[in-house]
Write an enzyme that holds these catalytic residues in place. Structure first.
Site, mmCIF file in Angstrom:
data_model
loop_
_atom_site.group_PDB
_atom_site.id
_atom_site.type_symbol
_atom_site.label_atom_id
_atom_site.label_comp_id
_atom_site.label_asym_id
_atom_site.label_seq_id
_atom_site.Cartn_x
_atom_site.Cartn_y
_atom_site.Cartn_z
ATOM 1 N N SER A 1 0.822 -1.212 0.000
ATOM 2 C CA SER A 1 0.000 0.000 0.000
ATOM 3 C C SER A 1 0.851 1.254 0.000
ATOM 4 O O SER A 1 0.356 2.339 -0.270
ATOM 5 C CB SER A 1 -0.848 0.067 1.262
ATOM 6 O OG SER A 1 -1.561 -1.094 1.471
ATOM 7 N N HIS B 1 -1.035 -2.523 -6.999
ATOM 8 C CA HIS B 1 -1.781 -2.198 -5.783
ATOM 9 C C HIS B 1 -3.292 -2.299 -6.029
ATOM 10 O O HIS B 1 -3.905 -1.396 -6.594
ATOM 11 C CB HIS B 1 -1.385 -0.778 -5.328
ATOM 12 C CG HIS B 1 -2.028 -0.344 -4.063
ATOM 13 N ND1 HIS B 1 -2.261 0.971 -3.751
ATOM 14 C CD2 HIS B 1 -2.486 -1.059 -3.000
ATOM 15 C CE1 HIS B 1 -2.838 1.047 -2.568
ATOM 16 N NE2 HIS B 1 -2.990 -0.164 -2.100
ATOM 17 N N GLU C 1 -3.636 0.398 -8.914
ATOM 18 C CA GLU C 1 -2.590 1.429 -9.025
ATOM 19 C C GLU C 1 -1.295 0.681 -9.362
ATOM 20 O O GLU C 1 -0.874 -0.204 -8.619
ATOM 21 C CB GLU C 1 -2.479 2.124 -7.664
ATOM 22 C CG GLU C 1 -1.804 3.456 -7.651
ATOM 23 C CD GLU C 1 -1.804 4.084 -6.238
ATOM 24 O OE1 GLU C 1 -1.826 3.357 -5.226
ATOM 25 O OE2 GLU C 1 -1.764 5.319 -6.170
ATOM 26 N N ASN D 1 -2.857 6.174 -1.105
ATOM 27 C CA ASN D 1 -2.739 6.288 0.350
ATOM 28 C C ASN D 1 -2.098 7.588 0.817
ATOM 29 O O ASN D 1 -2.241 7.965 1.969
ATOM 30 C CB ASN D 1 -2.012 5.067 0.918
ATOM 31 C CG ASN D 1 -2.979 3.908 1.005
ATOM 32 O OD1 ASN D 1 -4.094 4.073 1.496
ATOM 33 N ND2 ASN D 1 -2.591 2.757 0.502
HETATM 34 P P1 NAI Z 1 -3.711 -9.591 6.241
HETATM 35 O O1 NAI Z 1 -3.183 -9.379 7.623
HETATM 36 O O2 NAI Z 1 -5.168 -9.849 6.044
HETATM 37 O O3 NAI Z 1 -2.924 -10.813 5.519
HETATM 38 C C1 NAI Z 1 -1.547 -10.965 5.511
HETATM 39 C C2 NAI Z 1 -1.253 -12.467 5.304
HETATM 40 O O4 NAI Z 1 0.140 -12.632 5.020
HETATM 41 C C3 NAI Z 1 -1.561 -13.336 6.518
HETATM 42 O O5 NAI Z 1 -2.417 -14.403 6.136
HETATM 43 C C4 NAI Z 1 -0.175 -13.850 6.959
HETATM 44 O O6 NAI Z 1 -0.228 -15.169 7.502
HETATM 45 C C5 NAI Z 1 0.571 -13.833 5.638
HETATM 46 N N1 NAI Z 1 2.022 -13.801 5.746
HETATM 47 C C6 NAI Z 1 2.800 -13.088 6.601
HETATM 48 N N2 NAI Z 1 4.105 -13.308 6.342
HETATM 49 C C7 NAI Z 1 4.166 -14.182 5.298
HETATM 50 C C8 NAI Z 1 5.224 -14.786 4.567
HETATM 51 N N3 NAI Z 1 6.492 -14.548 4.858
HETATM 52 N N4 NAI Z 1 4.907 -15.641 3.556
HETATM 53 C C9 NAI Z 1 3.618 -15.900 3.248
HETATM 54 N N5 NAI Z 1 2.574 -15.351 3.911
HETATM 55 C C10 NAI Z 1 2.845 -14.500 4.917
HETATM 56 O O7 NAI Z 1 -3.235 -8.306 5.401
HETATM 57 P P2 NAI Z 1 -3.906 -7.644 4.086
HETATM 58 O O8 NAI Z 1 -4.899 -6.619 4.498
HETATM 59 O O9 NAI Z 1 -4.299 -8.727 3.156
HETATM 60 O O10 NAI Z 1 -2.647 -6.834 3.499
HETATM 61 C C11 NAI Z 1 -1.630 -7.481 2.743
HETATM 62 C C12 NAI Z 1 -0.874 -6.447 1.924
HETATM 63 O O11 NAI Z 1 -1.795 -5.760 1.065
HETATM 64 C C13 NAI Z 1 -0.169 -5.361 2.741
HETATM 65 O O12 NAI Z 1 1.018 -5.012 2.099
HETATM 66 C C14 NAI Z 1 -1.160 -4.208 2.673
HETATM 67 O O13 NAI Z 1 -0.549 -2.955 2.862
HETATM 68 C C15 NAI Z 1 -1.693 -4.372 1.264
HETATM 69 N N6 NAI Z 1 -3.003 -3.773 1.010
HETATM 70 C C16 NAI Z 1 -3.999 -3.832 1.955
HETATM 71 C C17 NAI Z 1 -5.235 -3.261 1.708
HETATM 72 C C18 NAI Z 1 -6.327 -3.341 2.721
HETATM 73 O O14 NAI Z 1 -7.351 -2.669 2.555
HETATM 74 N N7 NAI Z 1 -6.192 -4.129 3.765
HETATM 75 C C19 NAI Z 1 -5.525 -2.556 0.446
HETATM 76 C C20 NAI Z 1 -4.442 -2.631 -0.520
HETATM 77 C C21 NAI Z 1 -3.226 -3.188 -0.223
#
Ligand code: NAI
Length: 278
Positions: A113, A134, A146, A184
């Site tokens: 993000s 993104h 994005e 963001n």
């Molecule tokens: P989340 O907390 O729901 O999921 C993250 C996942 O990554 C978890 O299931 C975790 O077990 C896994 N994980 C952690 N380390 C790992 C590794 N080394 N190898 C494989 N899996 C691993 O987080 P979310 O919301 O899905 O965010 C993920 C990314 O997307 C972040 O970079 C965030 O900034 C970005 N993002 C989030 C948005 C949102 O609205 N939440 C929108 C756009 C981008």
């Protein structure tokens, strides 16, 4: 392959699988993979019910998906999209592993993000094949992707990702690599300011959201949106803006820090600015 099966990773895997791509979904936690697949199945069933897709399309999508906890399974992939936690150390570790595992032609994309694509690319031997892709949350619904060019991203890589985005029936918008990109950089300071208004006792979360919805015609108030994004992710992004620009206007609100320390991360943990019945 999609790395990370959280809210974003599961959504990204779903839209690629629905378009006909054969997708591997990876996570370090088996439980996250199970939850991710369950979410995808629920989304697809809802779409069948609303007659947006057929039963056949649902089962074709499921058949295009496999799960793995082994990152080595990326060895036959043409494109890998990383969607792990918003933390530079974790992301760079994943990217250097992927650089070792995947063939030379493989494009490595990050769904970050806010973190600099150039810095992520620098840990690989193929910075020209590293790019930001993104997606917005919820991925199956939101049209925008994005696309962030790192300093070394090649035109060829950009074009491939632009075409892939269009094939998902989404709209790519090109931006350069700067903290928070466009989305963001504009959104998060608004969310942070909304949190400050609660912190300073100006209004309740409900009132802040109501003002922004009815007064500014936003479909969702900023605190509802923060809970939806995840308060940990919001804090990570504010830290990136604060550090990246060195300007006090990006200082994360202490109340945001407090909630994250308490484990109140929003919808995904059942409590943030609001309480959810998960
Ligand atoms: P989340 O907390 O729901 O999921 C993250 C996942 O990554 C978890 O299931 C975790 O077990 C896994 N994980 C952690 N380390 C790992 C590794 N080394 N190898 C494989 N899996 C691993 O987080 P979310 O919301 O899905 O965010 C993920 C990314 O997307 C972040 O970079 C965030 O900034 C970005 N993002 C989030 C948005 C949102 O609205 N939440 C929108 C756009 C981008």
């Amino acid at each position: 392959m999609v790395i990370g099966a959280g809210q974003m990773g599961a959504g990204i895997a779903q839209v690629f699988a629905q378009t006909g791509f054969e997708v591997k979904l990876n996570d370090i936690a088996e439980q996250s993979l199970e939850k991710g697949i369950a979410t995808i199945e629920k989304n697809l069933s809802r779409s069948v019910k609303k007659e947006r897709i057929t039963e056949q399309e649902k089962s074709d999508t499921i058949n295009n998906l496999t799960t793995t906890t082994n990152i080595e399974d990326a060895k036959d992939r043409d494109l890998v999209i990383e969607a792990v936690v918003e933390n530079m150390d974790v992301k760079t570790k994943v990217f250097s592993q992927l650089d070792e595992i995947t063939p030379e032609h493989t494009i490595l994309a990050s769904n970050t993000s806010s973190l600099p694509i150039t810095e992520i690319a620098a840990v690989t031997n193929r910075p020209e094949k590293v790019i930001g892709m993104h997606f917005m949350n919820p991925v199956p619904v939101m049209k925008l992707v994005e696309i962030i060019r790192g300093l070394a991203t090649s035109d060829e890589t950009y074009k491939t990702i632009e075409d892939a985005t269009k094939s998902l029936n989404k709209t790519p918008v090109e931006v350069n690599d700067f903290p928070g990109f466009v989305s963001n950089r504009v959104l998060m300071p608004m969310i942070n300011e909304a949190i400050y208004t609660v912190y300073e006792g100006v209004a309740t979360p409900e009132s802040v959201d109501e003002v922004m919805k009815l007064g500014m015609n936003h479909p969702m108030g900023p605190l509802t949106l923060a809970d939806f994004i995840g308060l940990d992710t919001c804090l990570y992004i504010m830290e990136v803006l604060y550090e990246g620009f060195g300007d006090s206007k990006y200082r994360p609100c202490p109340l945001l820090r407090k909630y994250v320390k308490a484990g109140w991360l929003g919808r995904k943990t059942g409590r943030g600015f609001y309480v959810y019945d998960n």
